[in-house]
Design an enzyme around this catalytic site. Sequence first.
Site, PDB file in Angstrom:
ATOM      1  N   ARG A 158     -10.047 -45.354 -44.192  1.00  0.00           N
ATOM      2  CA  ARG A 158     -10.434 -45.374 -42.776  1.00  0.00           C
ATOM      3  C   ARG A 158     -11.870 -45.836 -42.597  1.00  0.00           C
ATOM      4  O   ARG A 158     -12.761 -45.370 -43.297  1.00  0.00           O
ATOM      5  CB  ARG A 158     -10.388 -43.931 -42.224  1.00  0.00           C
ATOM      6  CG  ARG A 158      -9.166 -43.567 -41.513  1.00  0.00           C
ATOM      7  CD  ARG A 158      -9.234 -42.247 -40.754  1.00  0.00           C
ATOM      8  NE  ARG A 158     -10.268 -41.280 -41.064  1.00  0.00           N
ATOM      9  CZ  ARG A 158     -10.483 -40.176 -40.354  1.00  0.00           C
ATOM     10  NH1 ARG A 158      -9.737 -39.918 -39.294  1.00  0.00           N
ATOM     11  NH2 ARG A 158     -11.433 -39.318 -40.680  1.00  0.00           N
TER      12      ARG A 158
ATOM     13  N   PHE B 148      -2.672 -34.487 -35.034  1.00  0.00           N
ATOM     14  CA  PHE B 148      -3.527 -33.864 -36.038  1.00  0.00           C
ATOM     15  C   PHE B 148      -2.943 -32.485 -36.368  1.00  0.00           C
ATOM     16  O   PHE B 148      -2.581 -31.736 -35.458  1.00  0.00           O
ATOM     17  CB  PHE B 148      -4.940 -33.737 -35.453  1.00  0.00           C
ATOM     18  CG  PHE B 148      -5.978 -33.373 -36.465  1.00  0.00           C
ATOM     19  CD1 PHE B 148      -6.512 -34.331 -37.313  1.00  0.00           C
ATOM     20  CD2 PHE B 148      -6.443 -32.065 -36.566  1.00  0.00           C
ATOM     21  CE1 PHE B 148      -7.492 -33.994 -38.238  1.00  0.00           C
ATOM     22  CE2 PHE B 148      -7.416 -31.724 -37.494  1.00  0.00           C
ATOM     23  CZ  PHE B 148      -7.941 -32.690 -38.334  1.00  0.00           C
TER      24      PHE B 148
ATOM     25  N   ASP C 269      -5.411 -34.168 -26.413  1.00  0.00           N
ATOM     26  CA  ASP C 269      -6.522 -33.939 -27.335  1.00  0.00           C
ATOM     27  C   ASP C 269      -7.300 -35.255 -27.412  1.00  0.00           C
ATOM     28  O   ASP C 269      -6.749 -36.296 -27.786  1.00  0.00           O
ATOM     29  CB  ASP C 269      -5.987 -33.511 -28.709  1.00  0.00           C
ATOM     30  CG  ASP C 269      -7.117 -33.120 -29.664  1.00  0.00           C
ATOM     31  OD1 ASP C 269      -8.227 -33.667 -29.550  1.00  0.00           O
ATOM     32  OD2 ASP C 269      -6.856 -32.276 -30.545  1.00  0.00           O
TER      33      ASP C 269
ATOM     34  N   TYR D 207     -18.205 -33.261 -32.460  1.00  0.00           N
ATOM     35  CA  TYR D 207     -18.959 -33.799 -33.605  1.00  0.00           C
ATOM     36  C   TYR D 207     -18.520 -35.186 -34.052  1.00  0.00           C
ATOM     37  O   TYR D 207     -19.025 -35.708 -35.035  1.00  0.00           O
ATOM     38  CB  TYR D 207     -18.921 -32.818 -34.789  1.00  0.00           C
ATOM     39  CG  TYR D 207     -17.541 -32.348 -35.208  1.00  0.00           C
ATOM     40  CD1 TYR D 207     -16.694 -33.149 -35.950  1.00  0.00           C
ATOM     41  CD2 TYR D 207     -17.097 -31.065 -34.858  1.00  0.00           C
ATOM     42  CE1 TYR D 207     -15.439 -32.710 -36.326  1.00  0.00           C
ATOM     43  CE2 TYR D 207     -15.838 -30.613 -35.233  1.00  0.00           C
ATOM     44  CZ  TYR D 207     -15.018 -31.436 -35.966  1.00  0.00           C
ATOM     45  OH  TYR D 207     -13.776 -30.993 -36.328  1.00  0.00           O
ATOM     46  N   LYS D 208     -17.569 -35.809 -33.350  1.00  0.00           N
ATOM     47  CA  LYS D 208     -17.147 -37.157 -33.738  1.00  0.00           C
ATOM     48  C   LYS D 208     -17.953 -38.175 -32.916  1.00  0.00           C
ATOM     49  O   LYS D 208     -19.145 -38.306 -33.131  1.00  0.00           O
ATOM     50  CB  LYS D 208     -15.643 -37.288 -33.563  1.00  0.00           C
ATOM     51  CG  LYS D 208     -14.904 -36.433 -34.611  1.00  0.00           C
ATOM     52  CD  LYS D 208     -13.443 -36.259 -34.370  1.00  0.00           C
ATOM     53  CE  LYS D 208     -12.855 -35.354 -35.459  1.00  0.00           C
ATOM     54  NZ  LYS D 208     -11.610 -34.711 -35.046  1.00  0.00           N
TER      55      LYS D 208
HETATM   56  C1  LIG Z   1     -11.181 -33.569 -35.599  1.00  0.00           C
HETATM   57  C2  LIG Z   1     -10.006 -33.045 -34.839  1.00  0.00           C
HETATM   58  C3  LIG Z   1      -9.875 -31.689 -34.569  1.00  0.00           C
HETATM   59  C4  LIG Z   1     -10.891 -30.732 -35.130  1.00  0.00           C
HETATM   60  O1  LIG Z   1     -10.652 -29.415 -34.826  1.00  0.00           O
HETATM   61  P1  LIG Z   1     -11.753 -28.310 -35.111  1.00  0.00           P
HETATM   62  O2  LIG Z   1     -11.130 -27.098 -34.593  1.00  0.00           O
HETATM   63  O3  LIG Z   1     -13.002 -28.715 -34.373  1.00  0.00           O
HETATM   64  O4  LIG Z   1     -12.021 -28.263 -36.576  1.00  0.00           O
HETATM   65  C5  LIG Z   1      -8.797 -31.280 -33.785  1.00  0.00           C
HETATM   66  N1  LIG Z   1      -7.884 -32.169 -33.322  1.00  0.00           N
HETATM   67  C6  LIG Z   1      -7.990 -33.484 -33.595  1.00  0.00           C
HETATM   68  C7  LIG Z   1      -6.997 -34.439 -33.039  1.00  0.00           C
HETATM   69  C8  LIG Z   1      -9.039 -33.961 -34.381  1.00  0.00           C
HETATM   70  O5  LIG Z   1      -9.122 -35.250 -34.666  1.00  0.00           O
END
Ligand SMILES: *Cc1c(COP(=O)(O)O)cnc(C)c1O
Length: 412
Positions: free
Chosen positions: A371, A127, A198, A223-224
């Site tokens: 997705r 990401f 992560d 939040y996921k």
């Molecule tokens: C959703 C996501 C994030 C989100 O990061 P925030 O700092 O909470 O906005 C980070 N890394 C991955 C792999 C994600 O999927």
Amino acid sequence: MTAASRADCERLDREDPIRAFRDRFRLPEGLIYLDGNSLGALPKKAAERVAKVVDVEWGEHLVDGWLKDNWMGLSETLGDKIAKLIGAEDGEVIVVDTTSINVHKVIAAAMLMRPERRTLLTDKGNFPTDVYMAQGLAEFVERQHRVKVVEEDALEASIDEDTAAVFLTQINYRTGRLYDMAKITAAAHAKGALAIWDLAHTAGAVPIELNKIQADFAVGCGYKYLNGGPGAPAFVFAPKRHHDKVRQPLTGWLGHANPFEFGLDYKPAQGIRQWRASSPPILGIVAMEAGIEDLIEFGIDKVRAKSLALTGLFMQLIETRLAQHGFSFATPRDEMRGSQVALRHKNGWPIMQALKARKVIGDFREPDIVRFGFAAPYVRFVDVWDAVEHLSQVMAAEEWKKPQFQAKKWVT
Ligand SMILES: *Cc1c(COP(=O)(O)O)cnc(C)c1O
């Protein structure tokens, strides 16, 4: 998982051992919500608890809430609950800050633990925020580190004597591909490097064993699949075997050994508390708690088993019913996938907009990925059937060609 009719799906729902889980969520009538991988649904109890904390704790107790209502301890008590979902022990997980900020902390900690090494290794599927945070660190101090971004299939061969840390997202946010964490962690350790994970698309969806595989650090998103709500706080995992050796760079007052002495020399707290920098976001933590307790109650193994069945069924139905329409799978067909299915299609953006107009909610990721997330706690087998039915109609009638579905939006 196979189903030849909607009635088969209704039967699968009746037989689903966690079918009662869905009642714990508030879901808008008539909506097929397949985006829990981006923002999880609202647990009913979360809304009630937040209302109570606002009304009674904040409204009546005011500043006494820090002790009376244990506000100061919530980051750790909720961390201990998340630990049960990811194979960690009490005192190894803390709910703090956001995923990006926690990525900064764990990568910096790893750099200090491997001072003679200069490479921070990741893959092209990571990401972007994880890669950006590492680049920011590498450029900020001394400028001796480099961030090396390689193809997924070249990753293990790229770990070498200069690698301080391998930092990866276990489940690819675009394709849903799932990494074998044990294998990659062992490969990193074999070269003396640390392994950082992560778990944004893992926690709450896929059971893992962080201690069994000897992961060095991990971060995750609230939040996921943890259903903590928009902008929910994130978490950090740091195993006890590193607690005495490790330092993290965001040395705020609440990570101090004695914050209320207000001394002017920083001294890190013992254990997991060091990873805290600032006042805990109480409303955000309270909103997360109910959903995580429910995941523990219903069982993460059962959630995973249902998720594989849902995604398997979706792929089977796409293959049998939409073969003529130019879709291909970005998601692996075997079980090395998370809880989402990604389809590639050159008209992916307008196709998703047309689906959303029919109240089937997924999302789009550049350049061509549609997705669909299948959060097993609240998605039913009939939802899978109905989503595929809507998609077939969108394609057969070329509904996606309508002008209102063409314009790109800021949030995809
Ligand atoms: C959703 C996501 C994030 C989100 O990061 P925030 O700092 O909470 O906005 C980070 N890394 C991955 C792999 C994600 O999927």
